[in-house]
Motif scaffolding. Structure first.
Motif, PDB file in Angstrom:
ATOM      1  N   GLU A  74      17.453   1.350   9.818  1.00 16.63           N
ATOM      2  CA  GLU A  74      16.112   0.779   9.804  1.00 16.63           C
ATOM      3  C   GLU A  74      15.182   1.693   9.021  1.00 16.63           C
ATOM      4  N   LEU A  75      14.440   1.085   8.117  1.00 15.02           N
ATOM      5  CA  LEU A  75      13.446   1.792   7.331  1.00 15.02           C
ATOM      6  C   LEU A  75      12.110   1.085   7.491  1.00 15.02           C
ATOM      7  N   LYS A  76      11.068   1.784   7.104  1.00 10.47           N
ATOM      8  CA  LYS A  76       9.725   1.230   7.162  1.00 10.47           C
ATOM      9  C   LYS A  76       9.282   0.941   5.736  1.00 10.47           C
ATOM     10  N   ALA A  77       8.701  -0.236   5.521  1.00  9.45           N
ATOM     11  CA  ALA A  77       8.126  -0.595   4.221  1.00  9.45           C
ATOM     12  C   ALA A  77       6.631  -0.820   4.435  1.00  9.45           C
ATOM     13  N   ILE A  78       5.841  -0.084   3.690  1.00  4.19           N
ATOM     14  CA  ILE A  78       4.390  -0.129   3.852  1.00  4.19           C
ATOM     15  C   ILE A  78       3.757  -0.645   2.574  1.00  4.19           C
ATOM     16  N   GLY A  79       2.848  -1.600   2.714  1.00  6.31           N
ATOM     17  CA  GLY A  79       2.083  -2.110   1.589  1.00  6.31           C
ATOM     18  C   GLY A  79       0.606  -1.862   1.826  1.00  6.31           C
ATOM     19  N   LYS A  80      -0.096  -1.445   0.757  1.00  9.15           N
ATOM     20  CA  LYS A  80      -1.512  -1.122   0.876  1.00  9.15           C
ATOM     21  C   LYS A  80      -2.259  -1.650  -0.341  1.00  9.15           C
ATOM     22  N   SER A  81      -3.344  -2.362  -0.097  1.00  6.66           N
ATOM     23  CA  SER A  81      -4.191  -2.849  -1.178  1.00  6.66           C
ATOM     24  C   SER A  81      -4.954  -1.680  -1.790  1.00  6.66           C
ATOM     25  N   ILE A  82      -5.033  -1.674  -3.112  1.00  6.08           N
ATOM     26  CA  ILE A  82      -5.808  -0.650  -3.819  1.00  6.08           C
ATOM     27  C   ILE A  82      -7.119  -1.238  -4.320  1.00  6.08           C
ATOM     28  N   ASN A  83      -7.069  -2.469  -4.840  1.00  3.94           N
ATOM     29  CA  ASN A  83      -8.269  -3.108  -5.381  1.00  3.94           C
ATOM     30  C   ASN A  83      -8.091  -4.619  -5.360  1.00  3.94           C
ATOM     31  N   LEU A  84      -9.160  -5.314  -5.060  1.00  5.98           N
ATOM     32  CA  LEU A  84      -9.155  -6.772  -5.088  1.00  5.98           C
ATOM     33  C   LEU A  84     -10.399  -7.244  -5.826  1.00  5.98           C
ATOM     34  N   SER A  85     -10.192  -8.029  -6.868  1.00  2.00           N
ATOM     35  CA  SER A  85     -11.303  -8.642  -7.585  1.00  2.00           C
ATOM     36  C   SER A  85     -11.159 -10.156  -7.454  1.00  2.00           C
ATOM     37  N   LYS A  86     -11.987 -10.895  -8.168  1.00  2.00           N
ATOM     38  CA  LYS A  86     -11.935 -12.351  -8.071  1.00  2.00           C
ATOM     39  C   LYS A  86     -10.575 -12.896  -8.474  1.00  2.00           C
ATOM     40  N   ASN A  87      -9.977 -12.327  -9.519  1.00  2.00           N
ATOM     41  CA  ASN A  87      -8.741 -12.883 -10.082  1.00  2.00           C
ATOM     42  C   ASN A  87      -7.498 -12.040  -9.913  1.00  2.00           C
ATOM     43  N   LEU A  88      -7.639 -10.749  -9.581  1.00  2.00           N
ATOM     44  CA  LEU A  88      -6.475  -9.858  -9.482  1.00  2.00           C
ATOM     45  C   LEU A  88      -6.533  -9.008  -8.224  1.00  2.00           C
TER      46      LEU A  88
END
Length: 147
Positions: free
Chosen positions: A103-117
Motif C-alpha cells: 500500500e502506498l499513498k498518492a497525494i494530489g495538490k492544486s497549485i493554481n486555478l484560473s478560469k480555463n486552466l
C-alpha cells in the motif's frame, strides 16, 4: 443523487463516504480516496501482478494513471457544480520502482486555478515518506458554456 448539482468537492466527498462509487478505473488500478479537502486529495493505491511490465516490475503506466487521477481530483475539488475538467498535460518523473503488493499513498495538490486552466502536482509515497513518482499536471476547465 444528481451529480450535475454537486460541486467537485461534494462528488469527491460522497465517493470518500462510499455514497458514490469510485470510477471503474479504480478497479483496474486499485485506488481509493482516503482524504478529500479543497485543492487536496489523498488516495491509497496498491500495484499487483496485473500491473507488471515485461521485465516483471510494475509498469510505469500504473504510476502515471495514479498521478493523473490525484492531480485531476485535486483540481476537481475546487470546481463548482456542472464544471468539468480534462488533463491536457501530465509530466511524470519516476523516482524509484513501485513495489509489488505494498500500500502506498498518492497525494494530489492544486497549485493554481484560473478560469480555463488548473495546475496541480502529485506524489506517490510510502509510509516512510519516500517518493516513488512525482508529477505535474495541467487541466483544461470545461465550464457550462464550453460544452
Amino acid at each position: 443523487m444528481d451529480l450535475k448539482n454537486l460541486s467537485g468537492l461534494q462528488i469527491m466527498q460522497e465517493m470518500l463516504k462510499g455514497n458514490l462509487p469510485m470510477p471503474s478505473m479504480a478497479t483496474t488500478i486499485p485506488m481509493s480516496a482516503s482524504e478529500v479537502e479543497p485543492g487536496h486529495v489523498t488516495f491509497v493505491v496498491k500495484a499487483d501482478e496485473r500491473h507488471l511490465n515485461p521485465m516483471g516490475g510494475i509498469h510505469g503506466g500504473f504510476a502515471a494513471t495514479v498521478l493523473d487521477t490525484v492531480t485531476g481530483c485535486a483540481i476537481h475539488t475546487l470546481l463548482e457544480a456542472g464544471v468539468g475538467y480534462g488533463t491536457i498535460d501530465l509530466n511524470v518523473k519516476m523516482c524509484r520502482p513501485i513495489p509489488h503488493n505494498q500500500e502506498l499513498k498518492a497525494i494530489g495538490k492544486s497549485i493554481n486555478l484560473s478560469k480555463n486552466l488548473g495546475i496541480s502536482e502529485g506524489q506517490i509515497l510510502d509510509d516512510e515518506g519516500r517518493i516513488y513518482a512525482h508529477a505535474t499536471a495541467t487541466c483544461m476547465i470545461f465550464r457550462n458554456s464550453d460544452h
